[in-house]
Design an enzyme around this catalytic site. Structure first.
Site, PDB file in Angstrom:
ATOM      1  N   ASP A  67       0.809  -1.219   0.000  1.00  0.00           N
ATOM      2  CA  ASP A  67       0.000   0.000   0.000  1.00  0.00           C
ATOM      3  C   ASP A  67       0.842   1.269   0.000  1.00  0.00           C
ATOM      4  O   ASP A  67       2.057   1.218   0.208  1.00  0.00           O
ATOM      5  CB  ASP A  67      -0.974   0.002   1.198  1.00  0.00           C
ATOM      6  CG  ASP A  67      -0.354  -0.592   2.465  1.00  0.00           C
ATOM      7  OD1 ASP A  67       0.885  -0.572   2.577  1.00  0.00           O
ATOM      8  OD2 ASP A  67      -1.116  -1.068   3.323  1.00  0.00           O
ATOM      9  N   ASN A 135      -7.582  -2.508  14.558  1.00  0.00           N
ATOM     10  CA  ASN A 135      -8.991  -2.767  14.227  1.00  0.00           C
ATOM     11  C   ASN A 135      -9.172  -4.010  13.347  1.00  0.00           C
ATOM     12  O   ASN A 135     -10.259  -4.261  12.837  1.00  0.00           O
ATOM     13  CB  ASN A 135      -9.622  -1.535  13.556  1.00  0.00           C
ATOM     14  CG  ASN A 135      -9.012  -1.232  12.187  1.00  0.00           C
ATOM     15  OD1 ASN A 135      -8.176  -1.979  11.690  1.00  0.00           O
ATOM     16  ND2 ASN A 135      -9.441  -0.148  11.570  1.00  0.00           N
ATOM     17  N   HIS A 137      -7.557  -4.637  10.450  1.00  0.00           N
ATOM     18  CA  HIS A 137      -7.304  -4.492   9.006  1.00  0.00           C
ATOM     19  C   HIS A 137      -6.014  -5.193   8.590  1.00  0.00           C
ATOM     20  O   HIS A 137      -5.113  -5.393   9.407  1.00  0.00           O
ATOM     21  CB  HIS A 137      -7.307  -3.016   8.571  1.00  0.00           C
ATOM     22  CG  HIS A 137      -6.105  -2.207   8.961  1.00  0.00           C
ATOM     23  ND1 HIS A 137      -6.172  -0.895   9.339  1.00  0.00           N
ATOM     24  CD2 HIS A 137      -4.772  -2.510   9.017  1.00  0.00           C
ATOM     25  CE1 HIS A 137      -4.964  -0.436   9.602  1.00  0.00           C
ATOM     26  NE2 HIS A 137      -4.092  -1.401   9.419  1.00  0.00           N
ATOM     27  N   GLU A 142     -10.036  -2.013   5.361  1.00  0.00           N
ATOM     28  CA  GLU A 142     -10.597  -1.641   6.657  1.00  0.00           C
ATOM     29  C   GLU A 142     -11.879  -2.424   6.945  1.00  0.00           C
ATOM     30  O   GLU A 142     -12.573  -2.864   6.016  1.00  0.00           O
ATOM     31  CB  GLU A 142     -10.916  -0.140   6.661  1.00  0.00           C
ATOM     32  CG  GLU A 142      -9.686   0.765   6.522  1.00  0.00           C
ATOM     33  CD  GLU A 142      -8.931   0.961   7.841  1.00  0.00           C
ATOM     34  OE1 GLU A 142      -8.851   0.011   8.651  1.00  0.00           O
ATOM     35  OE2 GLU A 142      -8.407   2.069   8.047  1.00  0.00           O
TER      36      GLU A 142
HETATM   37  C1  F6R Z   1       1.336  -1.446   6.156  1.00  0.00           C
HETATM   38  C2  F6R Z   1       0.022  -2.075   6.220  1.00  0.00           C
HETATM   39  C3  F6R Z   1      -0.781  -2.034   7.475  1.00  0.00           C
HETATM   40  C4  F6R Z   1       0.038  -2.359   8.718  1.00  0.00           C
HETATM   41  C5  F6R Z   1      -0.842  -2.325   9.974  1.00  0.00           C
HETATM   42  C6  F6R Z   1      -0.038  -2.547  11.238  1.00  0.00           C
HETATM   43  O1  F6R Z   1       1.908  -1.588   4.872  1.00  0.00           O
HETATM   44  O2  F6R Z   1      -0.419  -2.590   5.248  1.00  0.00           O
HETATM   45  O3  F6R Z   1      -1.852  -2.920   7.367  1.00  0.00           O
HETATM   46  O4  F6R Z   1       0.607  -3.628   8.580  1.00  0.00           O
HETATM   47  O5  F6R Z   1      -1.490  -1.098  10.045  1.00  0.00           O
HETATM   48  O6  F6R Z   1       0.862  -1.497  11.408  1.00  0.00           O
HETATM   49  P1  F6R Z   1       1.971  -1.549  12.556  1.00  0.00           P
HETATM   50  O7  F6R Z   1       2.899  -2.650  12.217  1.00  0.00           O
HETATM   51  O8  F6R Z   1       2.649  -0.198  12.474  1.00  0.00           O
HETATM   52  O9  F6R Z   1       1.256  -1.764  13.825  1.00  0.00           O
END
Ligand code: F6R
Length: 243
Positions: A67, A135, A137, A142
């Site tokens: 992403d 959450n 995701h 989401e």
């Molecule tokens: C990042 C991504 C997100 C993160 C998720 C957890 O490329 O796709 O889904 O993996 O938000 O983020 P952290 O590791 O910072 O808690």
């Protein structure tokens, strides 16, 4: 679905990196699906160490990231291209032209998303690293009534913007839209490894592992339908899961 519960973040990063190192050794032109965020940083540090100390070779490896924020170019310190360059790519012998992070400044975003899915089809991801949002995701898919199947423009939830504000000077700077792989784009990976560390992931992990269901309200639960998923969590992230 295999679940490994590790003592702490270091042990989690050790296990994830060991898996990746073996994969890279056994297939020189491996295609890695990569995530940003805090969770994989320890894993990436260990890949860099293996490159420096044991000569782990990335010269033929390709990578495709999950992403990118809409509106940020790769020079913006909050962008995922900037993150990947600084946290991993600049420290290993991967060809930058073999690294793919969505372009958040693409002119026609819809066309761009289609082209990104075509790239995934062309290369085929061997092993996909995922983090998980507090959450539930994955990527920027989401929770909601519906989940996007293909790469598309996602609107970030308040909770995700709050979680990610730590990477920006202020909460207001966090873009509210991102290019994100969809469920099918992720499911094309041959293997998936989901990493979760810390107390703030415990509820999301429990929602996946405490029952035998899937729900669009917990996007990561859909991973139960993929044939080769490994979940690596630390004890804190596992603390709300019933044993
Ligand atoms: C990042 C991504 C997100 C993160 C998720 C957890 O490329 O796709 O889904 O993996 O938000 O983020 P952290 O590791 O910072 O808690």
């Amino acid at each position: 679905m295999r679940v490994f519960v590790e003592k702490d973040y270091d042990a989690l990063s050790d296990r994830a990196s060991r898996i990746l190192i073996e994969e890279i050794k056994s297939k020189k032109d491996l295609v890695l699906g990569l995530a940003t965020g805090s969770t994989p940083i320890g894993t990436y540090e260990r890949l860099i160490k293996a490159h420096r100390e044991e000569g782990l070779d990335f010269s033929q490896v390709k990578s495709i990231n999950l992403d990118e924020y809409v509106g940020l170019d790769g020079n913006h310190p909050g962008s995922y291209r900037y993150f990947m360059d600084n946290v991993l790519f600049n420290h290993i012998n991967i060809c930058k032209s073999n690294t793919h992070v969505p372009d958040g400044t693409a002119e026609n975003l819809e066309e761009y998303c289609k082209a990104y899915d075509s790239l995934i089809d062309k290369y085929g991801i061997d092993i996909q690293i995922l983090g998980i949002g507090s959450n539930g995701h994955i990527a920027f898919i989401e929770p909601g009534e519906e989940l996007s199947l293909h790469t598309s423009i996602a609107r970030l939830k308040e909770s995700t913007i709050n979680d990610n504000a730590r990477f920006f000077n202020s909460r207001e700077e966090v873009p509210d839209k991102a290019i994100s792989l969809g469920i099918l784009s992720i499911f094309k990976a041959k293997k998936i490894i989901l990493l979760a560390s810390g107390k703030n992931k415990a509820s999301a992990i429990a929602k996946i592992l405490n029952n035998d269901t899937i729900s669009t309200k917990v996007p990561a639960s859909i991973l139960k339908l993929h044939p080769d998923v490994t979940i690596i969590v630390d004890e804190e992230a596992y603390s709300e899961t019933k044993i």
